[in-house]
Design an enzyme around this catalytic site. Structure first.
Site, PDB file in Angstrom:
ATOM      1  N   HIS A  93       0.865  -1.186   0.000  1.00  0.00           N
ATOM      2  CA  HIS A  93       0.000   0.000   0.000  1.00  0.00           C
ATOM      3  C   HIS A  93       0.897   1.231   0.000  1.00  0.00           C
ATOM      4  CE1 HIS A  93      -2.893   3.005   0.959  1.00  0.00           C
ATOM      5  NE2 HIS A  93      -2.509   3.156   2.200  1.00  0.00           N
ATOM      6  N   HIS A  95       0.848   5.818  -0.963  1.00  0.00           N
ATOM      7  CA  HIS A  95       0.088   7.010  -1.357  1.00  0.00           C
ATOM      8  C   HIS A  95       0.810   7.661  -2.537  1.00  0.00           C
ATOM      9  CE1 HIS A  95      -2.655   7.624   2.298  1.00  0.00           C
ATOM     10  NE2 HIS A  95      -2.011   6.504   2.527  1.00  0.00           N
ATOM     11  N   ASP A 118       0.734  -4.621 -20.358  1.00  0.00           N
ATOM     12  CA  ASP A 118       1.845  -5.535 -20.059  1.00  0.00           C
ATOM     13  C   ASP A 118       1.745  -6.105 -18.638  1.00  0.00           C
ATOM     14  OD1 ASP A 118       3.189  -5.562 -22.499  1.00  0.00           O
ATOM     15  OD2 ASP A 118       4.497  -3.883 -21.996  1.00  0.00           O
ATOM     16  N   HIS A 167      -8.726   7.287  -1.046  1.00  0.00           N
ATOM     17  CA  HIS A 167      -7.641   6.865  -0.197  1.00  0.00           C
ATOM     18  C   HIS A 167      -6.362   6.697  -1.053  1.00  0.00           C
ATOM     19  CE1 HIS A 167      -6.267   3.940   3.229  1.00  0.00           C
ATOM     20  NE2 HIS A 167      -5.314   4.712   2.806  1.00  0.00           N
ATOM     21  N   TYR A 225       8.143 -12.998 -23.716  1.00  0.00           N
ATOM     22  CA  TYR A 225       8.931 -11.870 -23.260  1.00  0.00           C
ATOM     23  C   TYR A 225       9.911 -12.361 -22.211  1.00  0.00           C
ATOM     24  CZ  TYR A 225      10.095  -7.283 -21.367  1.00  0.00           C
ATOM     25  OH  TYR A 225      10.771  -6.155 -20.935  1.00  0.00           O
TER      26      TYR A 225
END
Lengths: 228, 228, 228, 228
Positions: A93, A95, A118, A167, A225
Site C-alpha cells: 500500500h 500514497h 503488459d 484513499h 517476453y
C-alpha cells in the site's frame, strides 16, 4: 522467518527508491503460506533507520508472533486479502502521487495502452466508498472487504492492483518484490493516463485484442517476453 | 539557545532536502516559550553556506538578541503567529511549487483524500487579499494578521497550514521539525489535488466520516498509528 | 580575460545543475564593458567535457578574439542585447521546459504572485513572430532585434527575461551569474503559472500594489531583503 | 562485433540515465551494414546487471548469430526498419512517459517550436491502429510494417521518430547513440507540447519558415550549429 523478514525489508526499502513514498506513507508485507505467517513493516518507522529485524511477524488473524513494534496500521487490510486470495504472496500500500490522485478522483485507472496491458488486464478498478458504519467499525478490515467485493471471483494476479476510493493504491503479486514492481507500474500508468486524457479527452481505451496480445506475451501460457 | 539554533538550522536544511525551496526562498523558525526567544533563518543567506551559528535569535517583539545577520524579512509574520497561538512551536514559509500555485489561484487546497486528512483537518484555507494599506504599511506583520483572521478561534495545529493570497504557503507545528513535515505534506496534497481535479473536475470532497477517521487515528486521543 | 571566461564557464555549468538544459541546449555569455569583450559558450560542446578555456571571446561585432571553437550560434542575439542595453552584464538562452512551453503557446508569462514579483516587474513578455524575411536573413541578429523591439525604452533589468515566439526564453542580469539566477526563476514561475491557471482559469493577475511591494523590498532604493 | 555490442550496450545504458525507462521497458539496437549484423538488447534483462557481452547479435532475418540470451521481443520491429531504410544505423524503443501519452492519445506530436524543429522536420506522426489480424499474426513484424506504412517514401532521418498507436515511441538515427539522442528529444518535446497546449489550446503550429530555418541550421548542407 529471517528470510521472510529480509524479503519484506528489501521490498519496503524499494518504495523510497522508486519514489513511491513520502515519509512513512507505505507498507509492504509478504506471506509464508506453509507456516501461515505474514511479515509486515512496523507502523510509522522511518525508512532511513529501519532494519530487517524491525519487520513484524503476525499470523493470519493478526496476532503478533515476532517483533517488538506495532505492525502497520493497515495490517488488517493485508490479512483480509491473503485470507481470501491464495495466489497472493505479497501486498503493498502506498500514497504514490498519481495513483492516489485517481483514487481522489473516484475513477478507475483506464487501460489506455500497452504499458498498462503488459501488467494489468483491463482497467485498474476504484472501489466504492466505504459507508460511515464501515469506517467507524473495523476500518482497515473493511477496507480489505471492499477491495475483495470489487475483485470478486476474478483472479487478483491478472489485475494486480486497485485504488481505494478517496484513499490510495493497493497492489499485490506473487511475492513482496512483485507487489512493489506492480505498484511502480501502477503509478507510472496512472501518470500516463492523466497526461493522455489531458491531451485528448476523447481518446479510446486500448483495443481489446491489443490488450490481450500484450498481457499474454508477458504472462500467458505461451509468453515469449524475457528469458526462459 | 544553541539547541534552539541547531533545531532551526536542521529544519531549514530540510527545505532543500525535500525540494521545497529554490535558492533562499524559505525560512523556518522555532520558539523557546520559557525564555520567550525565537530563532529564525537569516535573510537571503544561501543554504549551502549556512551554519547553525548563523541563525538569528529575536524576542517576541522582533528585537535581535543574538546573531550577526538580519533575521528573515518574514520574521514579523512568524512572531505574530507565535504571539497569538501558544500551541505553536515552529513556523515555516516556502514558495513550494504546487502550494504556491493554489495561492496564485486564490483557492483553498481542498481536502480530497486520506493523505490530506492524515495531517490536515479540512481544507487548507486561502487568506483574503491584503488591502493596499495593509501592503504599504507593516506588510509582514499584516500578513500574520490576515492569517490569524482566517484561522480565528480554531486550534491552528488541527489544520497546520494556510496559503496566503497570491503569495504562498505557511505551515506550522509543535516544533520546527513538525512545521517542515507539515509543509512537505501540504506541497504533496497540493500536487495531488491539482491532478485529481484535472482528472475529474466533478470530484467530491472527502467524506466527512473518512476525514474524521484518518485524522483521529493519527492525532486523536485514541490514535493508533505509529508506536507508543 | 581568464576571469571573464571562468565566470562564463561557471554560469554555463549552472544550467545543467539547475535542470535548465538537455544536451547542449543553452548558452551563457558575459561582457567586460571596459574592454568591449564578450565571453560565450562554444557551439554544440557537451557540458560534461567543457572547460573554462573552451569559452570563446568575441568583440561587440562578433569577431573572434580568443578561442579555438566557434562561438554559440546564438552569439549575434547576445551581442545585439549588449549593444543596445548598457546595464546588461550577462545574457542566457535556454530551452527550459515550462518557459519554452509559454513561448510555444505564444503568450507572456503572467505575473500571478510574489514569487514572480520578487524578480520580474510585470508579465514576462512574449515577442511577436519573426517574419519570413527576418528568419531567412540574419536570423540570430533579428532575434535580438525583436527582443529589443518588445522591451523598447524600458530598463531591461526590471523584467530580466522574455520568451521568443515559438522558440524559448532569454534572460539577463548584471552578471552571467545573475542572468542564470533569473533564468531559474523564470522557469519556476512559468511552471507555477501553468499549474495555477489549470487550477483556476479565472484567476486574477497579482494586485499591482503587492507586485510593487515585493519588487521594491528586494530591488528598490529602500530594499530590506537580505544582508546589507 | 565487440565494438557493435559495446555501442549498443552504451546506448542502452543511456536510457535509464536520461530517465526514459522504468525497469526493462526499452531496447536499443545498431546495425553493421557491411556484415549485415544487428546487435540488440536481450529481452527482459535488468539494466543494473547487464554487461556488453549480454547483447545479442542477429542477422537481418532475426537468426541469432551470437549471444546466449533471447533478443528483445521487439527485434522483428527493429529489423523491418533496417531492411526498409538503408540510412538507419540505430533504432530505439521506449515507453517514455510523455511520448507514450501521445501514443495513448492517438495523436501526432505537433511541431510547436524550435526545440522540435532542431531535430524533427514536421510533426512526429502517430501510426494507425493495427488490425486484429495484424496483432494476432506476426505482431512485432507488423508493428514495423505499420511504421513503414506511415513514413512511406520520406527519408526517416528527417523526422527520426514516431509514436505507435496505443503503444509508444520508436526513434532512430545514424547510430545507436543518435537514436537515443533523438528519443530524449522526442520525450522532451512531447512534454513541452502537452504543457503548451494546456496553456493555450488555440496555439498555432510553428511557422513553416522558422521550422525550415532551425532544421537546416543544424542538419542542412550549410549547417552552422556546432563545430566543423
Amino acid at each position: 522467518m529471517q528470510q521472510l523478514k529480509q524479503q519484506v525489508f528489501d521490498a519496503n526499502m524499494d518504495l523510497p527508491r522508486y519514489g513511491l513514498v513520502t515519509f512513512t506513507w507505505g507498507n509492504v508485507s509478504a506471506i509464508d503460506r506453509e507456516r501461515g505467517r505474514v511479515a509486515i513493516k512496523p507502523s510509522g518507522v522511518a525508512y532511513d533507520v529501519m532494519r530487517p529485524e524491525d519487520m513484524v511477524v503476525v499470523d493470519l488473524d493478526g496476532n503478533v508472533i515476532d517483533g517488538k513494534w506495532n505492525p502497520s496500521s493497515d495490517t488488517a487490510t493485508h490479512l483480509a486479502l491473503y485470507r481470501r486470495y491464495p495466489s497472493l504472496g505479497g501486498v503493498v500500500h502506498t500514497h504514490s502521487t498519481h495513483a492516489t490522485a485517481w483514487a481522489q478522483a473516484g475513477l478507475a485507472i483506464p487501460a489506455l495502452g500497452t504499458t498498462h496491458a503488459d501488467y494489468f488486464f483491463g482497467d485498474i478498478p476504484c472501489t466504492r466508498a466505504l459507508t460511515e458504519e464501515e469506517v467507524q467499525g473495523e476500518y482497515e478490515l473493511n477496507t480489505g472487504k471492499v477491495i475483495i467485493e470489487t475483485i470478486g471471483e476474478h483472479e487478483p494476479l491478472h489485475t494486480p492492483g486497485i485504488v481505494v476510493w478517496q484513499h490510495g493504491p493497493f497492489a499485490w503479486g506473487k511475492s513482496a518484490h512483485d507487489a512493489v514492481h506492480n505498484a511502480v507500474v501502477m503509478e507510472e500508468v496512472a501518470k500516463m493516463a492523466w497526461i493522455a486524457r489531458g491531451i485528448n479527452p476523447q481518446l479510446q481505451p486500448i483495443d481489446s485484442y491489443l490488450m490481450n496480445k500484450h498481457y499474454q506475451r508477458k504472462h500467458g501460457p505461451n509468453a515469449y517476453y524475457g528469458q526462459k
